[in-house]
Design a protein around this motif. Sequence first.
Motif, PDB file in Angstrom:
ATOM      1  N   GLU A 175      20.101   5.481  52.748  1.00 42.74           N
ATOM      2  CA  GLU A 175      19.343   6.314  53.691  1.00 42.74           C
ATOM      3  C   GLU A 175      18.200   6.933  52.907  1.00 42.74           C
ATOM      4  N   GLU A 176      16.966   6.888  53.476  1.00 42.84           N
ATOM      5  CA  GLU A 176      15.806   7.245  52.630  1.00 42.84           C
ATOM      6  C   GLU A 176      15.895   8.626  51.997  1.00 42.84           C
ATOM      7  N   THR A 177      16.271   9.638  52.759  1.00 41.11           N
ATOM      8  CA  THR A 177      16.240  10.979  52.169  1.00 41.11           C
ATOM      9  C   THR A 177      17.318  11.133  51.097  1.00 41.11           C
ATOM     10  N   ALA A 178      18.461  10.474  51.287  1.00 40.76           N
ATOM     11  CA  ALA A 178      19.514  10.524  50.275  1.00 40.76           C
ATOM     12  C   ALA A 178      19.071   9.772  49.029  1.00 40.76           C
ATOM     13  N   LEU A 179      18.375   8.668  49.253  1.00 40.54           N
ATOM     14  CA  LEU A 179      17.845   7.873  48.139  1.00 40.54           C
ATOM     15  C   LEU A 179      16.869   8.709  47.315  1.00 40.54           C
ATOM     16  N   ILE A 180      16.006   9.440  48.019  1.00 45.23           N
ATOM     17  CA  ILE A 180      15.033  10.292  47.325  1.00 45.23           C
ATOM     18  C   ILE A 180      15.765  11.369  46.527  1.00 45.23           C
ATOM     19  N   ASN A 181      16.762  11.994  47.148  1.00 48.42           N
ATOM     20  CA  ASN A 181      17.582  12.975  46.434  1.00 48.42           C
ATOM     21  C   ASN A 181      18.158  12.383  45.162  1.00 48.42           C
ATOM     22  N   SER A 182      18.639  11.149  45.266  1.00 44.26           N
ATOM     23  CA  SER A 182      19.282  10.496  44.139  1.00 44.26           C
ATOM     24  C   SER A 182      18.297  10.270  42.995  1.00 44.26           C
ATOM     25  N   ILE A 183      17.090   9.824  43.314  1.00 47.41           N
ATOM     26  CA  ILE A 183      16.095   9.605  42.249  1.00 47.41           C
ATOM     27  C   ILE A 183      15.705  10.938  41.611  1.00 47.41           C
ATOM     28  N   GLU A 184      15.644  11.981  42.437  1.00 51.48           N
ATOM     29  CA  GLU A 184      15.274  13.302  41.902  1.00 51.48           C
ATOM     30  C   GLU A 184      16.356  13.888  41.003  1.00 51.48           C
ATOM     31  N   GLY A 185      17.517  13.247  41.003  1.00 54.76           N
ATOM     32  CA  GLY A 185      18.607  13.734  40.161  1.00 54.76           C
ATOM     33  C   GLY A 185      19.563  14.630  40.902  1.00 54.76           C
ATOM     34  N   ASN A 186      19.409  14.719  42.216  1.00 52.24           N
ATOM     35  CA  ASN A 186      20.325  15.543  43.012  1.00 52.24           C
ATOM     36  C   ASN A 186      21.474  14.705  43.539  1.00 52.24           C
ATOM     37  N   ARG A 187      22.387  15.376  44.201  1.00 51.69           N
ATOM     38  CA  ARG A 187      23.497  14.705  44.828  1.00 51.69           C
ATOM     39  C   ARG A 187      22.975  13.803  45.938  1.00 51.69           C
ATOM     40  N   GLY A 188      23.524  12.601  46.009  1.00 47.31           N
ATOM     41  CA  GLY A 188      23.048  11.657  47.016  1.00 47.31           C
ATOM     42  C   GLY A 188      23.534  12.007  48.405  1.00 47.31           C
ATOM     43  N   GLU A 189      22.762  12.822  49.092  1.00 46.30           N
ATOM     44  CA  GLU A 189      23.107  13.131  50.474  1.00 46.30           C
ATOM     45  C   GLU A 189      21.830  13.359  51.255  1.00 46.30           C
ATOM     46  N   PRO A 190      21.874  13.104  52.571  1.00 49.60           N
ATOM     47  CA  PRO A 190      20.637  13.168  53.346  1.00 49.60           C
ATOM     48  C   PRO A 190      20.086  14.590  53.481  1.00 49.60           C
ATOM     49  N   LYS A 191      18.769  14.660  53.700  1.00 44.99           N
ATOM     50  CA  LYS A 191      18.118  15.941  53.985  1.00 44.99           C
ATOM     51  C   LYS A 191      17.738  15.947  55.457  1.00 44.99           C
ATOM     52  N   SER A 192      17.516  17.125  55.987  1.00 47.68           N
ATOM     53  CA  SER A 192      17.150  17.148  57.404  1.00 47.68           C
ATOM     54  C   SER A 192      15.665  16.823  57.562  1.00 47.68           C
ATOM     55  N   ARG A 193      15.373  16.153  58.673  1.00 49.78           N
ATOM     56  CA  ARG A 193      14.009  15.764  58.988  1.00 49.78           C
ATOM     57  C   ARG A 193      13.617  16.387  60.312  1.00 49.78           C
ATOM     58  N   PRO A 194      12.390  16.756  60.572  1.00 48.61           N
ATOM     59  CA  PRO A 194      11.262  16.817  59.650  1.00 48.61           C
ATOM     60  C   PRO A 194      11.466  17.868  58.563  1.00 48.61           C
TER      61      PRO A 194
END
Lengths: 414, 468
Positions: A175-194
Amino acid sequence: MKKETKIITKNWGQIDPNEIDDSIEVGGYQALEKFIHKMTPVLALEEIKLSGLCGRGGAGFPTGMKLESVQKEKSKEKYFICNLDESEPGTYKDRSIVDNDPHMLLEGVIIESLIVGARKAFVYVNGNYQRQIEILQRAVEQAQEKRILGEKILGSRYSLEVEIFAGAGAYICGEETALINSIEGNRGEPKSRPPFPTQVGLFGKPTAVNNAETVANIPWIISNGGKKYAAIGSKKSAGTKLFIVNGSVKNPDVFEAPLGTKLSDLIEKYAGGMQKGKNFWFAQVGGSSGRLVLEKDLVRKLEYDREAKVPLGSGAILVVDKTVDIHELLLSWMSFFHRESCGKCVPCREGTFRLWEIAKRLQDGQVSERDVAAIKDILWTLSNTTFCPLGKFAATAFGDAISNFQKEIYKLSR
Amino acid sequence: MRIKINTKEYEAKDGEMILDVCRRNGIQVPTLCSIPKFHEGVCRICMVENGGRLTTSCNVKASEGMEVVTESEDVSKARRINLELLWADHAGKCSTCKKNQRCELQNLAISQKIENFHFVPRKEEMTDSENLDLLKDNRSRVVVDDGNACLTRTTELCVECRRCINVCPTKELSFNHRAGDTVVGTAYEKSLDCIFCGQCVKNCPTGAITDKNDLTKIMIDLADLKKMAIALIDPAVLESVAFEHPEIDSRGKLISALKGIGFEKVFDLGFGMELALENMTQEIKKSSKNNLLLNHCPSFNLFVKKYYPQFAKNILTVAHPDELTADFLKTEFAKKEKINSEDLVVISLSSCVAKKKEKGKNLDYVITVRELGRIIRQKNLKLKDIKESDFSSGLAVKDEKIKSITRTGGMAEMLAKKLKVKYIVADGVSQIKNILRDLEKGRVETKIIEAMVCEGGCVNGGGQARKL
């Protein structure tokens, strides 16, 4: 069978994935040259929009629109991410792309990054794909040696750095937002959008995330033009798609077929029909999160269409015959989802756990009245109240099975 | 902009969440995970209908022309199922729980009329071997951390709302593991060793993070006729004591309540504050150093020692007001009253959690406002017609102005006035970090620096009760 249109698989089996020269010999990086010397990012984007290419990860969002919104952003720093976190059970199309033609993927990554104005791109690879990570690393190194990557690509003013980023193999990181979290070094979980990643993405900068298969289509579109691509496939969705047919068929494999191909054709013509002595029961389209298709619906066209009853998803098709125990299938789906839920929101964390628990009881024939009511409640809350789509996915197949095969499922129950 | 809630039109400000608009207009929407500034949207209980689709209200911004319905069949169904799922993952040991009657999950279950629980509890203690066998792989991971002086954590009662993770100023807590195994924990599940500001305790909706104390022992001491129990009231607690018990709405009533639960004497901490101010004045006068760090915030002292140990020598060495008062009580006061100092039990009612860690030998216990509330509930003290009383005589406060030190900057201002020196004030951890970083780089030169870890000072301390 008609003459096949091959876009992604055209070089498969003919080149050594570890040799960039093999790829260049069969026309690799010509699209990049065309883009750099004869096109502007705006023109190239026009071609992609014209092609009608949709995201191949499952949601089917028009790629051109996504790229355009990142291209429009004024930020100096932008990112492009190629999503290769393929972890849907029974799906191995992206892996096959890397195994057979990694340079086509890399070429797509470079072109898309330059279109949106990113100077850094990531290829987020599922951590279990060790061999593929090595292949991609080598491809990047070879491309750098040829000055296809790095500072001043092919002598132009463009520069790009590509990083192969190994995830830890979590399903949710697709899931894109979880993927972004993962690259940033955070826990792989989704963020709310927008805000959407196209505005506030990786490290807070505009980011385009595309599935690997989508990316692999780009070189062809740039070389041959969007119009030509749009002519392939069905009215509603253009181009070809990698389909993976698994289960009780004679030749389970990855096939490239135009979108709009009928499910029955995929099974009969591409995968060689059912195995000897096995009778078709149902097919699951789109991996573990896909819907179930019964025999009467086999004539359905497979395409990206918002109103489609059977969403195409990742393109994985599991063919199930009548000897399969539905209880085992239920349990395998729920084992997967109850393990892969990230644990962020209540309905998904607790709901998938409870369904898994009930699936085990179903297998043992110990299901009670209370469980039957609980299944209904959980499926409802999963499809209506979860934070991200994973919860909905977890409920689709289970829900379809419960409504179609109630008799078989509760048969054992005392 | 205008939005419609339950067919009526309301004005919404730009950037305001649906939940905020509802609350401002007195429309009840139940929530669990949301607290001011942090709207995670993970409990999925604040669901409302927006244009016919279910959505959370806490993290969805209001937009022009929105049509929101806060009560419908689907909305209550969503709230019920999610609450039931959450409840089944909770130990449900209400009768012995420290937070009984002050628990937000319990309140939700009551207000949403959750009666039938469809799911087998995952965390309940089980003794029946048959049950245990049936549920052997049903058990949740439970982590108990009891390794410090200030707070206790047990994930058995945790509802994974993330409030503690969000409010923690030093980011000590996070989620460990995933899916059904998800628990709040520290890195590598080491025992918590933080600055103990107590904001996590204050914001925890259930009994997962609670104050640590031996309340049974305190209860025995209070009931012991041979012993004289003395309470010290930190003026800051008056800000929040009414959240625990609405009947206690004044200082006089608080004194009566303390006497009601067994304290013989109740003193004002202002006495000790004046002593501390005097001691600080002397120490600063004597010191030739610049950039002295005032030490009346225990969390700040811990913060400096942990993250900027090179400045530990700049911290003043004055004892806390509670400690100074306790010293006085156990020496001069005991002599005057002709009572054996061992028979004195001095308990400070404080808004500070970290004080438990920094307490010396003469101060017997530090209790928070929450713990006081619990003792009153356990003693079943009737508060309905409680009268006002005065402080016990013996420890006079010369100037009520001293109480301004419960707010950030109060102490530094008083010292600066007295000593005519320059000072800097830092409020909250982010400002503290900036100042210490400047100090490290030599960009700051002043006489005294006051810092409070809890934003606003002790009045917003981690030991305060929270309005539910």
